[in-house]
Design a protein around this motif. Sequence first.
Motif, PDB file in Angstrom:
ATOM      1  N   ALA A   1     -46.197 -29.488  -0.355  1.00  0.00           N
ATOM      2  CA  ALA A   1     -45.182 -29.085   0.621  1.00  0.00           C
ATOM      3  C   ALA A   1     -44.757 -27.632   0.415  1.00  0.00           C
ATOM      4  N   CYS A   2     -44.605 -27.223  -0.842  1.00  0.00           N
ATOM      5  CA  CYS A   2     -44.237 -25.836  -1.144  1.00  0.00           C
ATOM      6  C   CYS A   2     -45.324 -24.879  -0.670  1.00  0.00           C
ATOM      7  N   LEU A   3     -46.558 -25.229  -0.933  1.00  0.00           N
ATOM      8  CA  LEU A   3     -47.678 -24.389  -0.521  1.00  0.00           C
ATOM      9  C   LEU A   3     -47.749 -24.301   1.000  1.00  0.00           C
TER      10      LEU A   3
ATOM     11  N   MET B   1     -26.076 -25.534  14.679  1.00  0.00           N
ATOM     12  CA  MET B   1     -26.562 -24.823  13.504  1.00  0.00           C
ATOM     13  C   MET B   1     -28.046 -25.104  13.333  1.00  0.00           C
ATOM     14  N   LYS B   2     -28.850 -24.092  13.519  1.00  0.00           N
ATOM     15  CA  LYS B   2     -30.293 -24.230  13.366  1.00  0.00           C
ATOM     16  C   LYS B   2     -30.647 -24.169  11.887  1.00  0.00           C
ATOM     17  N   THR B   3     -31.429 -25.139  11.424  1.00  0.00           N
ATOM     18  CA  THR B   3     -31.788 -25.182  10.005  1.00  0.00           C
ATOM     19  C   THR B   3     -33.262 -24.854   9.791  1.00  0.00           C
ATOM     20  N   LEU B   4     -33.538 -24.349   8.607  1.00  0.00           N
ATOM     21  CA  LEU B   4     -34.899 -24.027   8.207  1.00  0.00           C
ATOM     22  C   LEU B   4     -35.528 -25.264   7.586  1.00  0.00           C
ATOM     23  N   GLU B   5     -36.650 -25.700   8.113  1.00  0.00           N
ATOM     24  CA  GLU B   5     -37.333 -26.852   7.529  1.00  0.00           C
ATOM     25  C   GLU B   5     -37.677 -26.525   6.080  1.00  0.00           C
ATOM     26  N   TRP B   6     -37.299 -27.423   5.165  1.00  0.00           N
ATOM     27  CA  TRP B   6     -37.356 -27.076   3.744  1.00  0.00           C
ATOM     28  C   TRP B   6     -38.062 -28.139   2.920  1.00  0.00           C
ATOM     29  N   PRO B   7     -38.999 -27.746   2.047  1.00  0.00           N
ATOM     30  CA  PRO B   7     -39.686 -28.719   1.182  1.00  0.00           C
ATOM     31  C   PRO B   7     -38.802 -29.149   0.013  1.00  0.00           C
ATOM     32  N   SER B   8     -38.972 -30.383  -0.416  1.00  0.00           N
ATOM     33  CA  SER B   8     -38.197 -30.899  -1.549  1.00  0.00           C
ATOM     34  C   SER B   8     -38.626 -30.242  -2.864  1.00  0.00           C
ATOM     35  N   GLN B   9     -37.689 -30.188  -3.809  1.00  0.00           N
ATOM     36  CA  GLN B   9     -37.978 -29.682  -5.156  1.00  0.00           C
ATOM     37  C   GLN B   9     -38.743 -28.361  -5.123  1.00  0.00           C
ATOM     38  N   SER B  10     -38.076 -27.339  -4.585  1.00  0.00           N
ATOM     39  CA  SER B  10     -38.771 -26.054  -4.413  1.00  0.00           C
ATOM     40  C   SER B  10     -37.926 -24.879  -4.910  1.00  0.00           C
ATOM     41  N   PRO B  11     -37.559 -24.865  -6.195  1.00  0.00           N
ATOM     42  CA  PRO B  11     -36.728 -23.776  -6.722  1.00  0.00           C
ATOM     43  C   PRO B  11     -37.372 -22.399  -6.588  1.00  0.00           C
ATOM     44  N   ASP B  12     -38.695 -22.331  -6.629  1.00  0.00           N
ATOM     45  CA  ASP B  12     -39.364 -21.030  -6.499  1.00  0.00           C
ATOM     46  C   ASP B  12     -39.124 -20.390  -5.136  1.00  0.00           C
ATOM     47  N   LEU B  13     -38.851 -21.223  -4.134  1.00  0.00           N
ATOM     48  CA  LEU B  13     -38.715 -20.717  -2.772  1.00  0.00           C
ATOM     49  C   LEU B  13     -37.292 -20.311  -2.413  1.00  0.00           C
TER      50      LEU B  13
ATOM     51  N   GLY C   1     -31.004 -27.674   1.174  1.00  0.00           N
ATOM     52  CA  GLY C   1     -31.942 -28.482   0.425  1.00  0.00           C
ATOM     53  C   GLY C   1     -32.350 -29.735   1.174  1.00  0.00           C
ATOM     54  N   ASN C   2     -33.090 -30.593   0.482  1.00  0.00           N
ATOM     55  CA  ASN C   2     -33.624 -31.800   1.101  1.00  0.00           C
ATOM     56  C   ASN C   2     -33.004 -33.059   0.524  1.00  0.00           C
ATOM     57  N   ASP C   3     -31.837 -32.923  -0.096  1.00  0.00           N
ATOM     58  CA  ASP C   3     -31.131 -34.071  -0.642  1.00  0.00           C
ATOM     59  C   ASP C   3     -30.692 -34.984   0.506  1.00  0.00           C
ATOM     60  N   PRO C   4     -30.553 -36.296   0.273  1.00  0.00           N
ATOM     61  CA  PRO C   4     -30.128 -37.207   1.335  1.00  0.00           C
ATOM     62  C   PRO C   4     -28.858 -36.794   2.069  1.00  0.00           C
ATOM     63  N   LYS C   5     -27.908 -36.181   1.360  1.00  0.00           N
ATOM     64  CA  LYS C   5     -26.681 -35.757   2.034  1.00  0.00           C
ATOM     65  C   LYS C   5     -26.942 -34.614   3.014  1.00  0.00           C
ATOM     66  N   HIS C   6     -28.018 -33.862   2.770  1.00  0.00           N
ATOM     67  CA  HIS C   6     -28.380 -32.770   3.674  1.00  0.00           C
ATOM     68  C   HIS C   6     -29.133 -33.277   4.904  1.00  0.00           C
ATOM     69  N   THR C   7     -29.886 -34.338   4.711  1.00  0.00           N
ATOM     70  CA  THR C   7     -30.795 -34.799   5.762  1.00  0.00           C
ATOM     71  C   THR C   7     -30.388 -36.132   6.379  1.00  0.00           C
ATOM     72  N   SER C   8     -29.227 -36.645   6.013  1.00  0.00           N
ATOM     73  CA  SER C   8     -28.779 -37.926   6.556  1.00  0.00           C
ATOM     74  C   SER C   8     -28.613 -37.835   8.072  1.00  0.00           C
ATOM     75  N   LYS C   9     -28.585 -38.984   8.714  1.00  0.00           N
ATOM     76  CA  LYS C   9     -28.442 -39.034  10.168  1.00  0.00           C
ATOM     77  C   LYS C   9     -27.141 -38.390  10.608  1.00  0.00           C
TER      78      LYS C   9
END
Length: 228
Positions: free
Chosen positions: A18-20, A151-163, A132-140
Amino acid sequence: MAEFQDEKLLLSKKNIKACLSFARKHLDDPQDFWENTLWTDETKTELFGRSVSHDVWRKSNTAFQKKNIIPTVKYGGGSVMVWGCFAASGPGRLAVINGTMNSAVYQKILKENVRPSVCDLKLKRTWVLQQGNDPKHTSKSTSEWLKKNKMKTLEWPSQSPDLNPIEMLWHDLKKVVPARKPSNVAELQQLCKDEWAKIPPQRCNRLIASYGKRLIAVVAAKGVPTSY
């Protein structure tokens, strides 16, 4: 960078892919896009810098002398969870998280801090929210709240500290706050806010100016952790 090593080691093959994919997808995005992104994240800080390693220089057989002992607090000493944001133009607001961070609490933080930060940082009308992609961020309920508030959000991969360049600012914060030696949780909270607000805009600008290089590094590493 050592503070984030454990988090990077947890990356699964799915996370790496996902990060790649994200890095490849955004390689050609204009710099203006990144400059108008509001980067956000949460982190925990602890009293007496318990999450930071210390070196003590001492003579042999003096390990337990008072001057060579770093003070700690029984049962952890207390900690503070904070949510923060920044953009290329500087640091935005930092909010202390009281209690459990669920979707309702997260939405309240967004309501109170995102648009004021966007205004203060003078982002353009085309600004994008990174989260981030935590459940609280992506919940319904959060997704519906973001849509309702346009608010437009940037699609974000999980566990991606480098990004996420905000990781570098957390690193800065966790060095400077313990150095001021807060003695209780209230002081820790205030120092986090004070030091976050003092982050130089130039520091933020450099992080975003080099974001293209960050993406190139992720692609070159095929999604595995990099030096960022």
